[in-house]
Design a protein around this motif. Structure first.
Motif, PDB file in Angstrom:
ATOM      1  N   UNK A 263       0.486  -1.162   0.134  1.00 26.09           N
ATOM      2  CA  UNK A 263      -0.026   0.124   0.191  1.00 26.09           C
ATOM      3  C   UNK A 263       0.742   1.047  -0.409  1.00 26.09           C
ATOM      4  N   UNK A 264       1.922   1.919   0.504  1.00 29.12           N
ATOM      5  CA  UNK A 264       2.831   2.448   0.740  1.00 29.12           C
ATOM      6  C   UNK A 264       3.432   2.790  -0.406  1.00 29.12           C
ATOM      7  N   UNK A 265       3.731   1.481  -0.924  1.00 25.71           N
ATOM      8  CA  UNK A 265       5.101   1.204  -2.247  1.00 25.71           C
ATOM      9  C   UNK A 265       3.678   1.962  -3.558  1.00 25.71           C
ATOM     10  N   UNK A 266       2.470   1.525  -3.091  1.00 23.05           N
ATOM     11  CA  UNK A 266       1.609   2.064  -4.220  1.00 23.05           C
ATOM     12  C   UNK A 266       1.392   3.776  -3.810  1.00 23.05           C
ATOM     13  N   UNK A 267       1.082   3.991  -3.591  1.00 27.95           N
ATOM     14  CA  UNK A 267       1.672   5.637  -2.604  1.00 27.95           C
ATOM     15  C   UNK A 267       2.603   6.211  -3.187  1.00 27.95           C
ATOM     16  N   UNK A 268       3.692   5.552  -3.428  1.00 28.19           N
ATOM     17  CA  UNK A 268       5.169   6.187  -3.822  1.00 28.19           C
ATOM     18  C   UNK A 268       4.805   6.349  -5.116  1.00 28.19           C
ATOM     19  N   UNK A 271       3.228   9.175  -5.798  1.00 27.58           N
ATOM     20  CA  UNK A 271       3.861  10.207  -6.032  1.00 27.58           C
ATOM     21  C   UNK A 271       4.801  10.817  -6.820  1.00 27.58           C
ATOM     22  N   UNK A 272       5.762   9.524  -7.651  1.00 30.89           N
ATOM     23  CA  UNK A 272       6.552   9.712  -8.410  1.00 30.89           C
ATOM     24  C   UNK A 272       5.991  10.256 -10.092  1.00 30.89           C
ATOM     25  N   UNK A 273       4.828   9.471 -10.398  1.00 28.72           N
ATOM     26  CA  UNK A 273       4.267   9.959 -11.395  1.00 28.72           C
ATOM     27  C   UNK A 273       3.129  11.490 -11.334  1.00 28.72           C
ATOM     28  N   UNK A 274       3.141  11.452 -10.510  1.00 31.35           N
ATOM     29  CA  UNK A 274       2.603  13.363 -10.453  1.00 31.35           C
ATOM     30  C   UNK A 274       3.959  13.870 -10.390  1.00 31.35           C
ATOM     31  N   UNK A 374      -5.793  -0.243   2.365  1.00 31.61           N
ATOM     32  CA  UNK A 374      -5.357   0.387   0.982  1.00 31.61           C
ATOM     33  C   UNK A 374      -5.904   1.384   0.443  1.00 31.61           C
ATOM     34  N   UNK A 375      -5.441   1.719  -0.332  1.00 31.11           N
ATOM     35  CA  UNK A 375      -5.382   3.555  -1.325  1.00 31.11           C
ATOM     36  C   UNK A 375      -7.200   3.348  -1.853  1.00 31.11           C
ATOM     37  N   UNK A 376      -7.511   4.356  -2.034  1.00 33.26           N
ATOM     38  CA  UNK A 376      -8.313   4.736  -3.074  1.00 33.26           C
ATOM     39  C   UNK A 376      -8.042   5.761  -4.060  1.00 33.26           C
ATOM     40  N   UNK A 377      -9.259   5.322  -4.786  1.00 35.77           N
ATOM     41  CA  UNK A 377      -8.634   6.327  -6.543  1.00 35.77           C
ATOM     42  C   UNK A 377      -8.586   7.474  -5.625  1.00 35.77           C
ATOM     43  N   UNK A 378      -9.489   8.158  -4.929  1.00 32.25           N
ATOM     44  CA  UNK A 378      -8.871   9.407  -4.383  1.00 32.25           C
ATOM     45  C   UNK A 378      -6.943   9.189  -3.312  1.00 32.25           C
ATOM     46  N   UNK A 379      -7.253   8.608  -2.606  1.00 36.96           N
ATOM     47  CA  UNK A 379      -5.952   8.745  -2.024  1.00 36.96           C
ATOM     48  C   UNK A 379      -4.350   8.545  -3.570  1.00 36.96           C
ATOM     49  N   UNK A 380      -5.280   7.883  -4.041  1.00 33.65           N
ATOM     50  CA  UNK A 380      -4.246   7.657  -5.047  1.00 33.65           C
ATOM     51  C   UNK A 380      -4.069   8.803  -6.441  1.00 33.65           C
ATOM     52  N   UNK A 382      -4.393  12.015  -4.535  1.00 32.73           N
ATOM     53  CA  UNK A 382      -4.105  12.656  -3.436  1.00 32.73           C
ATOM     54  C   UNK A 382      -2.111  12.831  -3.661  1.00 32.73           C
ATOM     55  N   UNK A 383      -1.858  11.337  -4.048  1.00 32.16           N
ATOM     56  CA  UNK A 383      -0.506  11.342  -3.995  1.00 32.16           C
ATOM     57  C   UNK A 383       0.050  11.852  -5.094  1.00 32.16           C
ATOM     58  N   UNK A 384      -0.427  11.767  -6.044  1.00 31.95           N
ATOM     59  CA  UNK A 384      -0.166  12.346  -7.483  1.00 31.95           C
ATOM     60  C   UNK A 384      -0.133  13.853  -7.371  1.00 31.95           C
ATOM     61  N   UNK A 385      -1.356  14.179  -6.658  1.00 31.84           N
ATOM     62  CA  UNK A 385      -0.796  15.798  -6.702  1.00 31.84           C
ATOM     63  C   UNK A 385       0.024  16.337  -5.573  1.00 31.84           C
ATOM     64  N   UNK A 386       0.432  15.097  -4.072  1.00 29.45           N
ATOM     65  CA  UNK A 386       1.123  15.190  -3.709  1.00 29.45           C
ATOM     66  C   UNK A 386       2.904  15.578  -4.457  1.00 29.45           C
TER      67      UNK A 386
END
Ligand code: FEO
Length: 399
Positions: A263-268, A271-274, A374-380, A382-386
């Motif tokens: 889950x933290x890997x998915x956020x990473x 963030x990279x994509x954003x 587990x990150x939701x679509x909104x969470x993902x 938000x990570x991209x925005x970050x």
């Protein structure tokens, strides 16, 4: 292993340590190591360059004895006093009573403290030479902080050999001994640089400049293969790794994560994509699977980092703290920092990481990103925005 002639009148007389797995408490040695000592009998006088770790003394002495009577050794050149090279010095001086230690001023105190006695060394300075007779000369190159204050190189003009002790070495044991005969050991060569020499980049570059003009056929380090295929290629590797990034290059962000269930890997990754979508160069690294030295090296060169961790027992996980505990000596002021992570029920890790990044002088403007399980679509998103905001922040940096 018996002596090996590496050039006319120059012999490897060291020892192999194939079973070693941890060197100096801190360093992995998956392929063991070697303690390379060299004996020069190309001239009228005999010189030994560095000795070996003490438990290997008998093997080393036997190698010397097979070539000369130790009483005929005139000099023991000490390029570096760490005990893996000087641990046998005291015993050898008893077996070779006519040998004088040759070292530089910085080395003298170390020798005294290792032997607990004075030895009346031949003190040499940068550029000094030692005449071995018969037209054979050794020249000394002051090369401090590689990686102790005492370090120097010794150059043998007749064989065009540079004895560099740890410099350009590797913990890699192979009785074929030469770089063109052993298997690819580039991973061990780079790892050795990262752990031993990365903190001394300035001195690495200074030393490389000093020996740049030498006519070189062989580089003979004190660990691992002897470099004869293309010695300068190894020097260029060190130069490349030690050269600081040029200001004004593309901005770069490192995204580190430690993730138990992905889950933290998915956020990473988000963030990279954003950040990439804003034109920043991004590298994602799994903290638990990456060499510490490599991560430190990349952080030093990066413009910003984001660090993510799962929360376990109310804290970030150990590999993340291990990394963050090794950054205090770097100049991190002005680099951008951010923290994130998925958690089960409490989620303290991102905030603790953000606090630590601030303590290390990172510029942390982002609120830590915390996501429950587990990150939701909104969470993902938000990570991209970050990632996008971090990229803009990097681009706004001066320099
Ligand atoms: Fe291989 Fe710094 O000793």
């Amino acid at each position: 292993m018996r002596p090996v002639e590496i050039a006319e009148g120059v012999y490897w007389v060291g020892a192999l340590d194939p079973q070693l797995r941890v060197f100096d408490i801190i360093m992995k040695a998956d392929h063991g190591t070697t303690y390379n000592s060299y004996l020069v009998k190309a001239g009228e006088k005999v010189a030994v360059v560095d000795t070996v770790k003490e438990p290997f003394y008998e093997e080393f002495l036997e190698n010397v004895r097979s070539l000369v009577d130790p009483r005929d050794v005139s000099y023991v050149i000490v390029n570096h006093t760490e005990p893996d090279h000087s641990g046998s010095l005291g015993r050898f001086l008893r077996d070779a009573p006519n040998a004088r230690v040759v070292c530089d001023r910085n080395c003298r105190n170390f020798v005294r403290n290792i032997l607990n006695r004075d030895v009346d060394p031949v003190l040499v300075q940068d550029g000094d030479t030692l005449d071995l007779g018969g037209g054979v000369e050794m020249r000394f190159v002051h090369a401090p902080f590689l990686h102790w204050p005492d370090t120097m190189f010794t150059y043998l003009e007749q064989g065009k050999i540079l004895f560099t002790c740890d410099f350009l070495g590797a913990h890699y044991c192979d009785d074929r001994l030469f770089d063109d005969l052993v298997d690819d050991y580039s991973h061990a060569f780079e790892y050795y640089y990262l752990v031993i020499f990365r903190p001394f980049k300035k001195y690495v570059l200074e030393a490389l400049d000093k020996v740049q003009g030498l006519d070189l056929r062989v580089i003979a380090p004190s660990h691992g293969p002897i470099l004869r295929s293309d010695p300068r290629a190894y020097m260029e590797k060190y130069r490349e790794w030690s050269s600081l990034p040029v200001p004004g290059q593309e901005k770069s962000l490192l995204v580190f994560y430690a993730s138990a269930y992905g889950n933290t890997a998915a956020l990473a990754e988000k963030i990279a994509e954003g950040a990439r979508s804003e034109g920043v160069k991004v590298t994602v690294m799994d903290v638990a699977a990456t060499e510490l030295g490599l991560m430190i090296d990349r952080i030093e060169a990066a413009d910003g980092i984001a660090v993510g961790s799962a929360t376990i027992n109310g804290d970030a996980v150990e590999p993340v703290w291990y990394l963050l505990s090794h950054l205090a000596t770097l100049n991190l002021k002005g680099k951008v920092g951010a923290a994130f992570g998925s958690y089960g029920w409490s989620g303290e890790a991102p905030k603790l990481i953000a606090d630590r990044l601030r303590g290390l002088k990172f510029k942390v403007e982002e609120e830590p990103l915390r996501v429950n399980l587990v990150p939701t679509e909104e969470d993902l998103e938000a990570a991209k925005d970050m990632g996008r905001r971090l990229a803009r922040s990097l681009r706004a940096q001066v320099g």
